[in-house]
Write an enzyme that holds these catalytic residues in place. Structure first.
Site, PDB file in Angstrom:
ATOM      1  N   CYS A  26       0.689  -1.168  -0.019  1.00 49.38           N
ATOM      2  CA  CYS A  26       0.037  -0.088   0.051  1.00 49.38           C
ATOM      3  C   CYS A  26       0.791   1.135  -0.060  1.00 49.38           C
ATOM      4  CB  CYS A  26      -0.949   0.077   1.291  1.00 49.38           C
ATOM      5  SG  CYS A  26      -2.123   1.539   1.428  1.00 49.38           S
ATOM      6  N   CYS A  29      -0.108   4.112   2.462  1.00 49.62           N
ATOM      7  CA  CYS A  29       0.185   3.463   3.806  1.00 49.62           C
ATOM      8  C   CYS A  29       1.553   4.092   4.305  1.00 49.62           C
ATOM      9  CB  CYS A  29       0.142   1.994   4.006  1.00 49.62           C
ATOM     10  SG  CYS A  29      -1.578   1.275   3.555  1.00 49.62           S
TER      11      CYS A  29
END
Length: 324
Positions: free
Chosen positions: A79, A82
């Site tokens: 991700c 993230c």
């Protein structure tokens, strides 16, 4: 563990009122038990950010949430957002100096937790306070927005649940004591517990009186103010026939008393904006005592939901336009 959504600014139905107050009582009991067993030393800054898996979730998140608000960062290695958000959350957690704890959960390795929280995409950030879960935000967010959200979380945790966080010592060894010392019981804890017991037994009059007893000595007590507003609302709707009340309100849009009763039912049912909108329209349609009664009831419902709630802020502006 099935997450439960908890409003950052207030709860409006009987089950939610009881849940919040019972959670506070359980948090206080847990802190007292931790102190009895000899817990309560300072933690190091490194202990404020922890990796959590499904096996340790109850211990590291649910149990710790009785001491400090636990922010959960759901992330994954693949991700990209993230990789920007997670370091920011870690830095802010250290800056908050024990007022929050950050639990990092890798969704690839903990699919069950991801499903239980109903997460559709990451990054996703939740919090658990006194065992109650609430969503904070999903996706990217800038630092100012995150700080504002964390400030609200800390305020709710302290005012509603008495969680003042962990004691942080920069010289403490990582992995040392993990709990803050339990605070001494406050001067009104017995009366507040009496109110919770009254709510549990369905004695709304007793709950109202217990909250009033606290406010007689401490008019600014936030827990008693919120509890009184909620208990009085529940007391007003007790015994009402919802179908009859709503029919009367629909047939008599200019009847202030009918609209006020329907607005109470709206709020207890969780229809916050409907309740506010109904009373604002009543203020516009009526005059004299009816108008004043609608205005006063609207202000009382603001207390139930909470001054910081965006719906309250918007309704205050609409009320001002209706009045002036």
């Amino acid at each position: 563990m099935q997450p439960r959504n908890m409003s950052m600014s207030g709860v409006v139905d009987l089950a939610a009122v009881k849940a919040a107050q019972e959670a506070k009582a359980k948090a206080e009991q847990a802190r007292a038990e931790t102190a009895r067993q000899g817990g309560g030393g300072a933690v190091s800054p490194a202990d404020l950010v922890i990796d959590v898996d499904e096996a340790g979730f109850e211990r590291d998140v649910l149990q710790r949430s009785t001491e400090v608000p636990v922010v959960i960062d759901f992330w994954a290695e693949w991700c990209q957002p993230c990789k920007q958000l997670s370091p920011l959350l870690e830095r802010l957690t250290v800056e908050y100096n024990g007022r929050i704890l950050l639990a990092k959960i890798d969704v690839d390795a903990n699919q069950m937790l991801m499903q239980q929280f109903g997460i559709q995409g990451i990054p996703a950030v939740f919090a658990v306070v006194a065992g109650q879960a609430l969503p904070l935000f999903q996706g990217a967010a800038d630092e100012a927005q995150i700080r504002q959200t964390l400030d609200q979380l800390v305020q709710v945790a302290e005012q509603r649940f008495g969680l003042t966080g962990l004691t942080v010592d920069p010289e403490a060894e990582p992995g040392g004591a993990a709990a803050a010392p339990a605070e001494a019981a406050g001067p009104y804890d017995a009366l507040l517990e009496e109110a919770v017991r009254a709510l549990d037994s369905g004695d709304l009059s007793g709950a109202v009186q217990a909250y009033k007893n606290v406010l007689a000595d401490d008019p600014g007590n936030p827990e008693a103010q919120l509890g009184l507003a909620q208990a009085e609302l529940l007391q007003r709707v007790q015994g009402l026939d919802p179908q009859k009340v709503r029919q009367e309100a629909a047939e008599n849009p200019a009847d202030g008393a009918a609209q006020i009763a329907a607005a109470d039912l709206d709020l207890v049912g969780g229809h916050v904006e409907d309740a506010f909108g109904r009373l604002i329209e009543t203020v516009k349609r009526t005059a004299g005592d009816d108008r004043e009664a609608a205005r006063v009831r609207l202000l009382e419902l603001f207390e139930v939901v909470g001054a910081e709630d965006p719906r309250v802020i918007a309704a205050r502006r609409a009320l001002a336009r209706a009045l002036f």
